[in-house]
Design an enzyme around this catalytic site. Structure first.
Site, PDB file in Angstrom:
ATOM      1  N   LYS A 238       5.252   2.939  -3.739  1.00 35.89           N
ATOM      2  CA  LYS A 238       4.125   3.783  -4.173  1.00 35.89           C
ATOM      3  C   LYS A 238       4.547   4.595  -5.416  1.00 35.89           C
ATOM      4  O   LYS A 238       5.290   4.072  -6.241  1.00 35.89           O
ATOM      5  CB  LYS A 238       3.638   4.647  -3.007  1.00 35.89           C
TER       6      LYS A 238
ATOM      7  N   HIS B  91      -4.636  -2.576  -2.249  1.00 37.35           N
ATOM      8  CA  HIS B  91      -4.128  -1.544  -1.337  1.00 37.35           C
ATOM      9  C   HIS B  91      -5.213  -0.488  -1.110  1.00 37.35           C
ATOM     10  O   HIS B  91      -5.940  -0.137  -2.043  1.00 37.35           O
ATOM     11  CB  HIS B  91      -2.867  -0.899  -1.919  1.00 37.35           C
TER      12      HIS B  91
ATOM     13  N   GLU C  67      -5.043   2.583  -0.915  1.00 37.18           N
ATOM     14  CA  GLU C  67      -4.924   3.754  -1.795  1.00 37.18           C
ATOM     15  C   GLU C  67      -5.549   3.474  -3.164  1.00 37.18           C
ATOM     16  O   GLU C  67      -6.102   4.379  -3.784  1.00 37.18           O
ATOM     17  CB  GLU C  67      -3.435   4.162  -1.910  1.00 37.18           C
TER      18      GLU C  67
ATOM     19  N   SER D 281       3.057   2.743   8.891  1.00 34.39           N
ATOM     20  CA  SER D 281       4.037   3.486   9.687  1.00 34.39           C
ATOM     21  C   SER D 281       5.068   2.597  10.378  1.00 34.39           C
ATOM     22  O   SER D 281       5.525   2.911  11.479  1.00 34.39           O
ATOM     23  CB  SER D 281       3.320   4.399  10.702  1.00 34.39           C
TER      24      SER D 281
ATOM     25  N   GLY E 102       1.012   6.040   6.479  1.00 30.07           N
ATOM     26  CA  GLY E 102       1.594   7.355   6.192  1.00 30.07           C
ATOM     27  C   GLY E 102       1.262   8.416   7.230  1.00 30.07           C
ATOM     28  O   GLY E 102       1.460   9.605   6.994  1.00 30.07           O
TER      29      GLY E 102
ATOM     30  N   GLU F  46      -3.246  -3.713   6.832  1.00 25.93           N
ATOM     31  CA  GLU F  46      -2.818  -2.315   6.843  1.00 25.93           C
ATOM     32  C   GLU F  46      -3.988  -1.436   7.283  1.00 25.93           C
ATOM     33  O   GLU F  46      -4.825  -1.053   6.437  1.00 25.93           O
ATOM     34  CB  GLU F  46      -2.369  -1.878   5.445  1.00 25.93           C
TER      35      GLU F  46
ATOM     36  N   ASN G 241       6.982  -0.988  -0.318  1.00 25.59           N
ATOM     37  CA  ASN G 241       6.053  -0.477  -1.332  1.00 25.59           C
ATOM     38  C   ASN G 241       6.469   0.958  -1.631  1.00 25.59           C
ATOM     39  O   ASN G 241       6.259   1.841  -0.806  1.00 25.59           O
ATOM     40  CB  ASN G 241       4.619  -0.541  -0.774  1.00 25.59           C
TER      41      ASN G 241
HETATM   42  P1  13P Z   1       3.777   3.753   5.355  1.00 26.36           P
HETATM   43  O1  13P Z   1       4.802   2.725   5.838  1.00 26.36           O
HETATM   44  O2  13P Z   1       4.392   4.889   4.638  1.00 26.36           O
HETATM   45  O3  13P Z   1       2.835   4.113   6.443  1.00 26.36           O
HETATM   46  O4  13P Z   1       2.900   2.991   4.219  1.00 26.36           O
HETATM   47  C1  13P Z   1       2.370   1.744   4.495  1.00 26.36           C
HETATM   48  C2  13P Z   1       1.803   1.180   3.254  1.00 26.36           C
HETATM   49  O5  13P Z   1       0.777   1.634   2.762  1.00 26.36           O
HETATM   50  C3  13P Z   1       2.515   0.057   2.615  1.00 26.36           C
HETATM   51  O6  13P Z   1       1.760  -0.523   1.608  1.00 26.36           O
END
Ligand code: 13P
Length: 240
Positions: free
Chosen positions: A11, A92, A94, A200, A168, A162, A9
């Site tokens: 982002k 997600h 976010e 992560s 992150g 997740e 992803n």
């Molecule tokens: P990270 O691997 O950067 O922690 O992000 C995970 C994520 O949100 C994937 O959708």
């Protein structure tokens, strides 16, 4: 057996010049036994579609529930499909946090993905506060109940666990924490739906997570941006 997926992803990262990394990933995953997906920013999907890839499939990161209309700044599932995506991430954390998306919004988006012919990668996850209050499983099951339409099939749905506190932050959930959740998801969703872990994931912790019975792959953020970081994760999945 559920299909194994290594999904990246990106982002809100990446310009057209960064698509060389997708081609490097494509080379690096040749011959591996799992599927590899990169979920790109919407602006890059059409550009990536023209590239000579053989293995990596492309996804979007969110979609509106309507096929078209007066929704400034949004992208429909049909638009993602036409641009070259075959998958789309929905729900997600976010999006839930930044755009106030609710379970019922996410449910409509899963329906939109299916309408357009996309596989939905549905994300669920608890906050640290919810985990510390002992609410992890009830929160996750509530998210599933609220966001899954009728008619789930393993060909059209992937579920990604997740934990919000692991995204992150460099704080990966322990194998025990992941196993507890994934075993409960398997019980609820049946033997065929692919269950990914996200939060992560790095080459250094991937093999330990992929060794768990009900982990069928990963949804990777930061470590999916560079082939040098992501290909070893895909290899660890293929070897698991
Ligand atoms: P990270 O691997 O950067 O922690 O992000 C995970 C994520 O949100 C994937 O959708």
């Amino acid at each position: 057996m559920p299909q194994k997926y290594a999904a990246g992803n990106w982002k809100m990262n990446g310009l057209v010049s960064d698509l060389t990394e997708v081609l490097e990933i494509d080379k690096g995953v040749a011959g591996l036994s799992c599927k590899t997906i990169i979920c790109l920013p919407a602006t890059l999907i059409y550009a990536a579609d023209g590239d000579p890839r053989q293995h990596v499939e492309i996804g979007g990161q969110c979609c509106h529930s309507a096929p078209s209309g007066a929704h400034t700044g949004d992208v429909s599932a049909e638009m993602l499909f036409e641009a070259g995506a075959t998958y789309v991430i929905v729900g997600h954390s976010e999006r839930r946090a930044d755009h106030g998306e609710t379970d019922s919004d996410v449910r409509a988006q899963v329906g939109a993905a299916w309408r357009a012919g996309l596989v939905a990668i549905l994300c669920i996850g608890e906050t640290l506060e919810q985990r510390e209050a002992g609410e992890t499983l009830s929160v996750l099951m509530g998210q599933l109940d609220g966001s899954l339409p009728e008619g789930v099939t393993p060909e059209a749905l992937i579920v990604a666990y997740e934990p919000v506190w692991a995204i992150g932050t460099g704080k990966v959930a322990t194998p025990e924490q992941v196993a507890e959740v994934h075993d409960a998801l398997r019980e609820k969703l049946g033997p065929e739906i692919s269950l990914l872990y996200g939060g992560s994931v790095k080459a250094a912790n991937a093999a330990e997570l992929f060794a768990l019975t009900n982990v069928d792959g990963a949804l990777v953020g930061g470590a999916s941006l560079k082939a040098a970081d992501f290909v070893p994760i895909v290899k660890a999945l293929s070897d698991s």
